[in-house]
Design a protein around this motif. Structure first.
Motif, PDB file in Angstrom:
ATOM      1  N   ARG A 121      -3.342 -36.965   7.695  1.00 10.79           N
ATOM      2  CA  ARG A 121      -4.106 -38.147   7.279  1.00 10.79           C
ATOM      3  C   ARG A 121      -3.668 -38.643   5.911  1.00 10.79           C
ATOM      4  NH1 ARG A 121      -6.722 -35.197  11.052  1.00 10.79           N
ATOM      5  NH2 ARG A 121      -8.390 -36.127  12.297  1.00 10.79           N
ATOM      6  N   THR A 147      -2.152 -34.435  17.079  1.00 13.60           N
ATOM      7  CA  THR A 147      -2.846 -35.256  16.088  1.00 13.60           C
ATOM      8  C   THR A 147      -2.001 -36.481  15.748  1.00 13.60           C
ATOM      9  OG1 THR A 147      -3.824 -33.248  15.206  1.00 13.60           O
ATOM     10  CG2 THR A 147      -3.982 -35.197  13.830  1.00 13.60           C
ATOM     11  N   ARG A 157      -2.091 -38.975  18.842  1.00 14.45           N
ATOM     12  CA  ARG A 157      -3.373 -39.637  19.147  1.00 14.45           C
ATOM     13  C   ARG A 157      -3.784 -40.569  18.011  1.00 14.45           C
ATOM     14  NH1 ARG A 157      -5.440 -34.426  21.758  1.00 14.45           N
ATOM     15  NH2 ARG A 157      -4.684 -34.603  23.885  1.00 14.45           N
ATOM     16  N   ARG A 162      -7.657 -40.094  27.046  1.00 18.32           N
ATOM     17  CA  ARG A 162      -8.840 -40.043  26.175  1.00 18.32           C
ATOM     18  C   ARG A 162      -8.712 -41.016  25.007  1.00 18.32           C
ATOM     19  NH1 ARG A 162      -9.444 -34.169  24.189  1.00 18.32           N
ATOM     20  NH2 ARG A 162      -9.379 -33.764  26.414  1.00 18.32           N
ATOM     21  N   SER A 217     -14.217 -34.859  20.074  1.00 16.20           N
ATOM     22  CA  SER A 217     -12.820 -34.841  19.636  1.00 16.20           C
ATOM     23  C   SER A 217     -12.626 -35.653  18.364  1.00 16.20           C
ATOM     24  CB  SER A 217     -11.917 -35.398  20.737  1.00 16.20           C
ATOM     25  OG  SER A 217     -10.637 -35.650  20.200  1.00 16.20           O
ATOM     26  N   GLN A 239      -9.769 -36.159  17.096  1.00 19.05           N
ATOM     27  CA  GLN A 239      -8.567 -36.987  17.257  1.00 19.05           C
ATOM     28  C   GLN A 239      -8.921 -38.336  17.884  1.00 19.05           C
ATOM     29  OE1 GLN A 239      -5.776 -34.530  19.395  1.00 19.05           O
ATOM     30  NE2 GLN A 239      -5.320 -33.305  17.576  1.00 19.05           N
ATOM     31  N   ARG A 248     -14.550 -32.531  13.046  1.00 20.87           N
ATOM     32  CA  ARG A 248     -14.030 -32.631  11.677  1.00 20.87           C
ATOM     33  C   ARG A 248     -14.045 -34.092  11.203  1.00 20.87           C
ATOM     34  NH1 ARG A 248      -8.608 -29.547  12.594  1.00 20.87           N
ATOM     35  NH2 ARG A 248     -10.001 -28.521  14.038  1.00 20.87           N
ATOM     36  N   ILE A 251     -12.809 -25.012  16.866  1.00 17.51           N
ATOM     37  CA  ILE A 251     -12.052 -25.255  18.097  1.00 17.51           C
ATOM     38  C   ILE A 251     -10.644 -24.652  18.060  1.00 17.51           C
ATOM     39  CG2 ILE A 251     -11.245 -27.589  17.413  1.00 17.51           C
ATOM     40  CD1 ILE A 251     -12.443 -26.508  20.920  1.00 17.51           C
ATOM     41  N   ASP A 252      -9.999 -24.644  16.897  1.00 14.28           N
ATOM     42  CA  ASP A 252      -8.626 -24.128  16.841  1.00 14.28           C
ATOM     43  C   ASP A 252      -8.576 -22.619  16.611  1.00 14.28           C
ATOM     44  OD1 ASP A 252      -7.608 -26.634  17.260  1.00 14.28           O
ATOM     45  OD2 ASP A 252      -7.375 -27.087  15.132  1.00 14.28           O
ATOM     46  N   GLU A 293     -12.297 -27.705  26.323  1.00 15.78           N
ATOM     47  CA  GLU A 293     -11.238 -28.381  25.561  1.00 15.78           C
ATOM     48  C   GLU A 293     -10.055 -27.443  25.281  1.00 15.78           C
ATOM     49  OE1 GLU A 293     -10.597 -31.609  23.939  1.00 15.78           O
ATOM     50  OE2 GLU A 293     -11.693 -31.983  25.784  1.00 15.78           O
ATOM     51  N   LYS A 339      -5.155 -27.757  24.903  1.00 11.72           N
ATOM     52  CA  LYS A 339      -4.533 -27.696  23.574  1.00 11.72           C
ATOM     53  C   LYS A 339      -3.020 -27.519  23.764  1.00 11.72           C
ATOM     54  CE  LYS A 339      -8.243 -28.251  21.192  1.00 11.72           C
ATOM     55  NZ  LYS A 339      -8.425 -29.455  20.389  1.00 11.72           N
TER      56      LYS A 339
HETATM   57  C1  S3P Z   1      -7.541 -32.235  15.029  1.00 11.63           C
HETATM   58  C2  S3P Z   1      -8.574 -32.241  15.921  1.00 11.63           C
HETATM   59  C3  S3P Z   1      -8.760 -31.209  16.952  1.00 11.63           C
HETATM   60  C4  S3P Z   1      -7.919 -29.979  16.673  1.00 11.63           C
HETATM   61  C5  S3P Z   1      -6.521 -30.320  16.275  1.00 11.63           C
HETATM   62  C6  S3P Z   1      -6.531 -31.161  15.014  1.00 11.63           C
HETATM   63  C7  S3P Z   1      -7.454 -33.321  14.048  1.00 11.63           C
HETATM   64  O1  S3P Z   1      -8.374 -31.734  18.202  1.00 11.63           O
HETATM   65  O2  S3P Z   1      -7.892 -29.131  17.798  1.00 11.63           O
HETATM   66  O3  S3P Z   1      -5.774 -29.139  16.017  1.00 11.63           O
HETATM   67  O4  S3P Z   1      -6.703 -33.189  13.062  1.00 11.63           O
HETATM   68  O5  S3P Z   1      -8.139 -34.323  14.223  1.00 11.63           O
HETATM   69  P1  S3P Z   1      -9.395 -32.527  19.152  1.00 11.63           P
HETATM   70  O6  S3P Z   1      -9.769 -33.752  18.466  1.00 11.63           O
HETATM   71  O7  S3P Z   1      -8.617 -32.790  20.404  1.00 11.63           O
HETATM   72  O8  S3P Z   1     -10.526 -31.589  19.376  1.00 11.63           O
END
Ligand code: S3P
Length: 731
Positions: A322, A391, A394, A422, A464, A466, A491, A611-612, A635, A639
């Motif tokens: 980001r 990331t 998406r 998605r 998600s 992402q 996040r 999640i990770d 989910e 991955k």
């Molecule tokens: C991430 C979001 C998560 C995570 C990925 C990094 C991000 O994925 O698993 O490693 O940086 O936004 P999802 O949004 O698919 O849950």
């Protein structure tokens, strides 16, 4: 495949074709043709068993042959066509190996009037500096590219047969037209040879005392290796392809002039920009095109050990992505500290360089991004290759949907199999135009719809970050409000960083809203250590008796700390010390000491917040007393690998009772044994099984670990330094 294969010119290439055909049983007999002066070479070929027989008369050589391969230098092909012409047979397939194709077409036209339809032009991109049949080998073409350049009249079945022949020899076959082939080869092969010959020629003449060669380091040797190639052959190749080569020499001259100017003007910033671009572009090409041929990495882990000491794991991956994205779109210069120098974040960085953003670094995790403003990105010249990074793909899909140019996003095998609908479905609802494969996977072909996107109010079907971030980035270019509601907190680095760049985002409960009204103002970003990388050490120290570890400057954003909560519920001893806020993100030092763990039912609301970290949490569960159950984590199946299946398979190999379910896993804690497991190219799986070694009772071998470099290149060194006996083997 063939009864009689006739090889005209049994040298390095012709001999290697004959050997490969024999090795793979592609022809009942293989014969050679050469001139009287080649008799010694032909005798050697027969003695070495490369060919069954040889002939000095072309008529005898080609009699009864169903395939004739012309493997002589390009300059001689016309005379070979002239020799063959009286005996040319409708029932035979003819092919060549010339490294320029336009010249072969012209030669055929001069001899035959039109290029015969049973002549299939081909070029194996393989060779060696040595020549002659003694240098020939069985596997010269294995994993090497081969280009077929059909003409409009080339017989399809003849072309397919030649394609199959080369595939059996192990080549990776591509098809392109003659002109394209010659342009590509001029740039990738002919020009580099000219530069190597020219440099050695120039220095050799200048260097009467042989000083330069005496002190030449490996860089000079590597760069000039190809100047050891056969001068006659290269004279002929360069002459045959001069129309493509001359403009490239002109461009090279201009580039050298530019560098000379930068040196004269002491413009070290621009000089650095050129070198940095070249450096990352080369790495990207290697990853993209040689990934499947590159070395495979295996981790060998000896059982036992404790983790002790102090460490700072690398920068947060999500924030690193980001920081480049928003820094590039900002007005002014953004400085980033703590940037993750790993393949995923570097893929994002390269994508923005490809869109015209000048980015200095990374040097020791520092970047200087010369922002181009919200509307300043330029059309990339080529597709944007994003490696393994979901990331990058998406988030970029959202950003690029609203640009004034088109773009194509591609990735490696894993990323090309991951779901993209998605993001594409809600983007299309906003007015975007994005084409995917039928399965909804990459490549993504994005038509820029500047000024045409409309905001939507989107309720995400899955939690998600992402998807949320993708839509927020698209919302910066859409008319009206774009809102995203998440079913559970994910996040929030995008929202926080947008605010850090002074871009308005509104948060009400689980809904985030953005509009196109606003600009990003450059800022300085301090990326904390990645809690997802720290997680391996949090688990490692929790399961290995005697461990005591301090992890410094870790990001503890509440949308990321599920791993700490889950481990604590299992009985882990983790202290959060020295909490502070750095650049809008909470940071702390984490002190973890060994403590016996117990199995738990993992609360579903913690799933998106960890999640990770589940691959390594499964390892913790395998060491815990009793049963651990995870649900609501479907989910994990999409991955970098299917993390439920791949972890269950690996744990079972190590003797752990791990039962996969549709959306999680049930693990009975107990003893971890040894064995050979595969990570399926998933970085977090590779690191998780390494950590399992701390409690295993026998060695663990983990295959396919190269992708650890996508998020944590220092892992193997750091884990060793802190107390795990891990050896990294390349093959
Ligand atoms: C991430 C979001 C998560 C995570 C990925 C990094 C991000 O994925 O698993 O490693 O940086 O936004 P999802 O949004 O698919 O849950």
């Amino acid at each position: 495949m063939f009864n009689r294969l006739c090889v005209i010119g049994v040298g390095l290439i012709g001999g290697s074709i004959a050997r490969a055909a024999r090795q793979h049983g592609l022809s009942k007999s293989v014969v050679g043709y050469g001139r009287q002066q080649d008799i010694h070479n032909l005798e050697t070929a027969k003695r070495l068993g490369v060919i069954d027989e040889f002939y000095l008369q072309i008529e005898d050589a080609v009699k009864g042959a169903d395939c004739v391969v012309i493997a002589t230098p390009v300059a001689s092909i016309e005379s070979i066509f002239a020799l063959l012409e009286p005996f040319w047979s409708e029932h035979t397939i003819y092919t060549d190996v010339g490294s320029t194709k336009g010249s072969v077409v012209s030669a055929a036209q001069r001899v035959f009037g039109v290029v015969p339809d049973n002549l299939v032009l081909a070029h194996p991109i393989a060779g060696a500096e040595r020549s002659g049949v003694e240098a020939s080998v069985d596997d010269l073409f294995l994993n090497k590219r081969l280009i077929i350049t059909p003409l409009s009249n080339t017989r399809t079945e003849a072309m397919h047969k030649i394609q199959c022949f080369w595939e059996w020899c192990g080549s990776l076959v591509s098809v392109m037209d003659v002109k394209h082939h010659d342009a590509v080869l001029a740039a990738t092969s002919h020009l580099p040879h000219i530069l190597a010959f020219a440099l050695v020629d120039m220095l050799g003449h200048k260097d009467e005392k042989s000083e330069i060669f005496k002190y030449a380091a490996s860089g000079f040797r590597d760069f000039t290796r190809i100047a050891s190639s056969d001068p006659t052959m290269w004279r002929d190749i360069c002459s045959a392809n001069k129309n493509e080569i001359i403009p490239l020499i002109q461009q090279t001259r201009e580039q050298l002039d530019k560098i000379q100017c930068l040196l004269e003007n002491e413009d070290s910033q621009q000089l650095f920009a050129i070198f940095a671009y070249a450096n990352t572009a080369r790495q990207r090409f290697l990853n993209q095109f040689e990934g499947n041929m590159s070395k495979s990495i295996t981790f060998q882990v000896q059982p036992g050990g404790t983790l002790q000491g102090e460490a700072r794991v690398p920068g947060d991956k999500s924030m690193s992505h980001r920081s480049v994205m928003l820094g590039s779109l900002a007005e002014g210069v953004t400085h980033v500290k703590g940037f993750l120098e790993a393949e995923d974040a570097l893929a994002t960085l390269q994508a923005f360089r490809d869109m015209g953003v000048e980015i200095e670094g990374p040097v020791n995790g520092c970047l200087t991004i010369h922002g181009v403003g919200k509307h300043g990105l330029k059309a990339p010249k080529n597709e944007l290759y994003l490696g393994n990074s979901g990331t990058s793909m998406r988030l970029l899909s959202g950003l690029l949907a609203g640009q004034s140019f088109n773009s194509v996003l591609t990735g490696d095998k894993s990323l090309s199999g991951r779901p993209m609908k998605r993001v594409t479905e809600p983007l299309v609802a906003m007015g975007a135009e994005i084409k995917t494969t039928e399965k909804g996977t990459a490549p993504l072909y994005i038509t820029g719809k500047a000024g045409q996107l409309k905001g939507i109010d989107y309720v995400m079907p899955m939690a998600s970050a992402q998807v949320k971030s993708c839509l927020l980035l698209a919302g910066m270019y859409a008319e009206g409000e774009t809102s995203v509601t998440e079913p559970a907190p994910t996040r929030d680095h995008t929202e926080r960083m947008l605010s850090g760049f002074c871009y308005p985002v509104k948060k009400q409960g689980s809904k985030v809203t953005i509009t196109a009204k606003g600009d990003l103002k450059a800022t300085d970003i301090d990326v904390p250590s990645d809690i997802s990388s720290a997680a391996f050490f949090l688990v490692g120290a929790s399961i290995a008796p005697g461990s005591d570890l301090l992890l410094k400057h870790v990001g503890i954003n509440p949308t990321r700390t599920g791993v700490i909560d889950i481990l604590r519920l299992m009985g882990a001893n983790i202290e959060v010390l020295n909490e502070r806020v750095v650049g809008g993100e909470p940071v702390a030092d984490l002190h973890v000491v060994y403590s016996p763990l117990k199995g738990i039912d993992i609360p579903e609301e913690l799933v998106p917040l960890a999640i990770d970290e589940f691959p390594v949490l499964f390892v913790a569960a395998a060491c815990a007393k009793g049963q651990t159950r995870l649900s609501g984590a479907e989910e994990l199946r999409v991955k970098e690998s299917d993390r439920i299946q791949v972890m269950a398979d690996g744990l079972q190999i190590l003797g752990v009772d791990a039962q996969p379910t549709v959306d999680g896993m049930i693990i009975q804690g107990g003893t971890i044994g040894g064995g050979v497991v595969t990570s399926h190219g998933d970085h977090r799986i590779a690191m998780s099984f390494s950590i399992a070694g701390l409690r295993a009772n026998a060695p663990i071998t983990i295959l396919d670990c190269a992708n650890v470099n996508t998020s944590f290149p220092e892992f193997k060194d750091l884990v060793k330094q802190l107390g795990l006996a891990l050896v990294c083997e390349e093959s």
